[in-house]
Design a protein around this motif. Structure first.
Motif, short mmCIF file in Angstrom:
data_model
loop_
_atom_site.label_atom_id
_atom_site.label_comp_id
_atom_site.label_asym_id
_atom_site.label_seq_id
_atom_site.Cartn_x
_atom_site.Cartn_y
_atom_site.Cartn_z
N PRO A 1 8.07 13.04 -11.42
CA PRO A 1 8.26 12.11 -12.54
C PRO A 1 7.21 12.35 -13.63
O PRO A 1 6.12 12.85 -13.35
N ALA A 2 7.53 11.97 -14.83
CA ALA A 2 6.58 12.09 -15.93
C ALA A 2 5.37 11.18 -15.71
O ALA A 2 5.48 10.15 -15.02
N LEU A 3 4.23 11.54 -16.28
CA LEU A 3 3.01 10.78 -16.07
C LEU A 3 3.16 9.33 -16.53
O LEU A 3 2.70 8.39 -15.86
N GLY A 4 3.82 9.12 -17.66
CA GLY A 4 4.04 7.75 -18.14
C GLY A 4 4.87 6.94 -17.17
O GLY A 4 4.62 5.74 -16.97
N ILE A 5 5.87 7.58 -16.57
CA ILE A 5 6.70 6.90 -15.56
C ILE A 5 5.86 6.52 -14.34
O ILE A 5 5.99 5.41 -13.80
N VAL A 6 4.98 7.42 -13.92
CA VAL A 6 4.12 7.15 -12.76
C VAL A 6 3.23 5.94 -13.02
O VAL A 6 3.11 5.04 -12.16
N LEU A 7 2.61 5.89 -14.18
CA LEU A 7 1.74 4.76 -14.51
C LEU A 7 2.54 3.45 -14.57
O LEU A 7 2.06 2.40 -14.12
N THR A 8 3.74 3.51 -15.12
CA THR A 8 4.58 2.32 -15.18
C THR A 8 4.95 1.85 -13.77
O THR A 8 4.96 0.64 -13.48
N MET A 9 5.25 2.78 -12.88
CA MET A 9 5.55 2.43 -11.49
C MET A 9 4.37 1.72 -10.83
O MET A 9 4.54 0.72 -10.12
N LEU B 1 0.83 -1.21 0.00
CA LEU B 1 0.00 0.00 0.00
C LEU B 1 0.87 1.26 0.00
O LEU B 1 0.53 2.25 -0.65
N ASN B 2 1.97 1.22 0.74
CA ASN B 2 2.88 2.36 0.72
C ASN B 2 3.52 2.55 -0.64
O ASN B 2 3.66 3.69 -1.12
N LEU B 3 3.91 1.45 -1.28
CA LEU B 3 4.50 1.55 -2.61
C LEU B 3 3.51 2.11 -3.63
O LEU B 3 3.90 2.79 -4.58
N LEU B 4 2.22 1.84 -3.42
CA LEU B 4 1.21 2.36 -4.33
C LEU B 4 1.03 3.87 -4.18
O LEU B 4 0.71 4.57 -5.14
N THR B 5 1.22 4.37 -2.95
CA THR B 5 1.03 5.81 -2.74
C THR B 5 2.22 6.63 -3.21
O THR B 5 2.06 7.80 -3.56
N VAL B 6 3.41 6.03 -3.24
CA VAL B 6 4.63 6.79 -3.55
C VAL B 6 4.55 7.49 -4.91
O VAL B 6 4.81 8.70 -5.01
N PRO B 7 4.21 6.79 -6.04
CA PRO B 7 4.16 7.49 -7.33
C PRO B 7 3.17 8.64 -7.35
O PRO B 7 3.44 9.69 -7.96
N ILE B 8 2.01 8.48 -6.68
CA ILE B 8 1.00 9.54 -6.66
C ILE B 8 1.53 10.74 -5.88
O ILE B 8 1.38 11.90 -6.30
N LEU B 9 2.13 10.49 -4.71
CA LEU B 9 2.67 11.58 -3.91
C LEU B 9 3.79 12.30 -4.64
O LEU B 9 3.88 13.54 -4.61
#
Length: 556
Positions: A430-438, A349-357
């Motif tokens: 980070p770029a939006l594409g990078i965020v989605l990939t994460m 759950l923490n890993l999921l929040t990191v790209p959004i934050l």
């Protein structure tokens, strides 16, 4: 998937939206299920219709009134939704006879008006004269975009009030009026509680955050615990648990229990502020109740998907709000990781929040994972019950809540102290594409085989490290000018961030005013230059130059 993809196409990045729809069609082809094909087409056509209707409504709102046309509107003021900062008043409201909501801004004329709004319980009918105007544009890169933020909530215009006349409470109070009155009464009651208990009570129960909330809760913000204070799934689960216990005592039938629970959920949605993120939790809870009542047999993933579809129907642009993104991601993470141990689930759950934050606030604290492992069960089993106990006991004696206040103060100070330890990483945007990939790679950690998990971990590590290096060590230097309102500020950085220089910081001129008119100070640099600096990975400034000492050039 089709509705989410179309939402991104219409309101966000078209390439990513088309990619999401392409993934859906590939899945349909591989599954070879006509039902899925027909259902996707129907959902897509229906959603396109909703989007077109939304656009027509917003276009009509744009054309209905000329920007400079003087208007006088009657609007209902709910004291629990008003923001009074000195002589400044702002709120979101729907004028009588209008279908659209607007953001209202006005200067209060007297201390009497200020005290009336701050201490009133009942709604107040008011007549406001002024004109419609566009929201101030974001003139700097990565500055908070007020126009986009409100557009995502179907609000197109701001109403700049020049004269405000109070007309008293409405003659007849509706059910919604009474819920707002209950929330106002609760917030005012919490104002008389000890400081920390008051902040936790309003934040966790009514969803209200006073102006000084983040000044006192720096640890909550830095350690990524804002989702705990954003009323959502945990709070709705607590509310339903209390309702179920009370209804069980009455011995009502399943149908009556379901009707009462759904009705009370609607009231709780209004009482807790009605945020888009809370809408997800309430809609999922209602669908789950109906699912149990009629024995439909929907899975948790089905319920999550239906809630997302309904949310997109109501607010087509909802998924572009950070609170909504976190709410849906954490809910989906709980579903896909329900078979994992608590330790592994919390890390996921923490890993999921990191790209959004990182995408929205550009920084992350290294200790947040460890803190979440400890704090989340504490919140559910200790902090939340302690806050409820303090609120109830405070009705009888403020002296009796002293132990509760001491424990909450100790807990809050501990979070603030931990957040001050080394570990706050200004990552950059980070770029939006990078965020989605994460995010995709993070979900793969759960749904793929053990051998593939290693590849996903390697991919995530490469993405985070590679993105960090690209942001923090640019090949080229830059000179950037910031619009600071009454002047300009400049950033000069050398290649590879060898040296960072700022010329002027910006500020706001404060004129002489009476004590009641003074606003809490909000430094412009926080939302103008600092946001940009964090987004490009700058956490330090080597040289600070001030051209002169006027308030519009530097902030103390």
């Amino acid at each position: 998937m089709v509705m989410l993809g179309l939402s991104v196409v219409f309101y966000g990045n078209r390439l990513i939206g088309i990619a999401l729809i392409a993934v859906l069609f590939i899945r349909i082809i591989l599954v070879k299920n006509p039902t899925i094909l027909v259902g996707s087409l129907v959902a897509g056509v229906f959603f396109v219709g909703v989007c077109l209707i939304t656009h027509l409504q917003l276009d009509k709102q744009q054309r209905q009134f000329q920007p400079e046309t003087p208007l006088t509107w009657t609007v209902k003021l709910y004291p629990d939704t008003l923001k009074v900062n000195g002589a400044s008043l702002s709120f979101i409201g729907r004028p009588d006879g209008q279908q659209q909501k607007y953001v209202f801004y006005c200067r209060l004329k007297s201390k009497g008006q200020q005290e009336l709004l701050q201490h009133s319980i009942k709604p107040i009918n008011a007549k406001m004269s002024g004109k419609l105007d566009d929201f101030l544009p974001a003139t700097n890169v990565n500055q908070f975009d007020m126009n986009r933020y409100y557009h995502h909530q179907k609000i197109q215009k701001a109403f700049i009030g020049e004269n405000l006349t109070m007309m008293g409470p409405p003659a007849h109070l509706s059910l919604i009026d009474r819920i707002h009155m209950l929330r106002s009464r609760f917030n005012q009651y919490c104002d008389h509680l000890p400081k920390t208990l008051s902040l936790y009570a309003t934040g966790l129960i009514s969803g209200y955050r006073p102006n000084h909330f983040f000044d006192e809760m720096t640890g909550v913000k830095r350690l990524g615990l804002l989702h705990v204070f954003s009323i959502s799934g945990m709070h709705v689960a607590y509310f339903l648990a209390i309702v179920d216990q009370l209804l069980a005592i009455l011995g009502l039938s399943r149908f009556k229990k379901a009707v009462i629970s759904i009705t009370l959920l609607g009231g709780y949605f209004i009482f807790s502020g009605g945020s888009p993120g809370l809408l997800r939790a309430v809609v999922m809870a209602v669908i789950a109740i109906l699912n149990r009542l009629f024995r439909v047999g929907l899975s948790k993933l089905d319920i999550w998907s239906l809630a997302l579809m309904l949310n997109l129907m109501i607010l087509p642009e909802a998924m572009f709000l950070m609170g909504v993104q976190l709410s849906y991601l954490l809910a989906l993470g709980l579903i896909v990781s329900e078979k994992l141990t608590y330790f592994k689930q919390t890390i996921l759950l923490n890993l999921l929040t990191v790209p959004i934050l990182l995408f929205h606030i550009y920084e992350w604290h290294f200790l947040s994972v460890a803190v979440n492992l400890i704090v989340l069960p504490l919140f559910g089993k200790v902090i939340f019950p302690l806050v409820i106990l303090g609120v109830v006991v405070g009705m009888f004696s403020l002296w009796l809540v002293t132990p509760v206040e001491w424990l909450l103060h100790l807990f809050n100070d501990s979070l603030n102290w931990i957040s001050g330890l080394p570990g706050l990483i200004v990552f950059g945007k980070p770029a939006l594409g990078i965020v989605l990939t994460m995010l995709i790679l993070t979900f793969l950690l759960v749904i793929v085989s053990r051998q593939a998990v290693k590849l996903a971990v390697l991919g995530l590590t490469f993405l985070y490290v590679g993105t960090f290096m690209v942001i923090h060590f640019p090949l080229h230097g830059e000179v950037t000018m910031f619009d600071i309102g009454q002047g300009d500020s400049f950033l000069i950085r050398e290649p590879f961030n060898r040296s960072i220089t700022m010329i002027d910081t910006g500020g706001k001129v404060h004129f002489n005013s009476q004590p009641w008119q003074k606003e809490s100070r909000d430094y412009q640099a926080k939302r103008l230059s600092i946001n940009y600096l964090k987004s490009i990975g700058i956490s330090r400034i080597d040289n600070m130059c001030v051209s002169h000492q006027d308030a519009d050039r530097c902030e103390e």
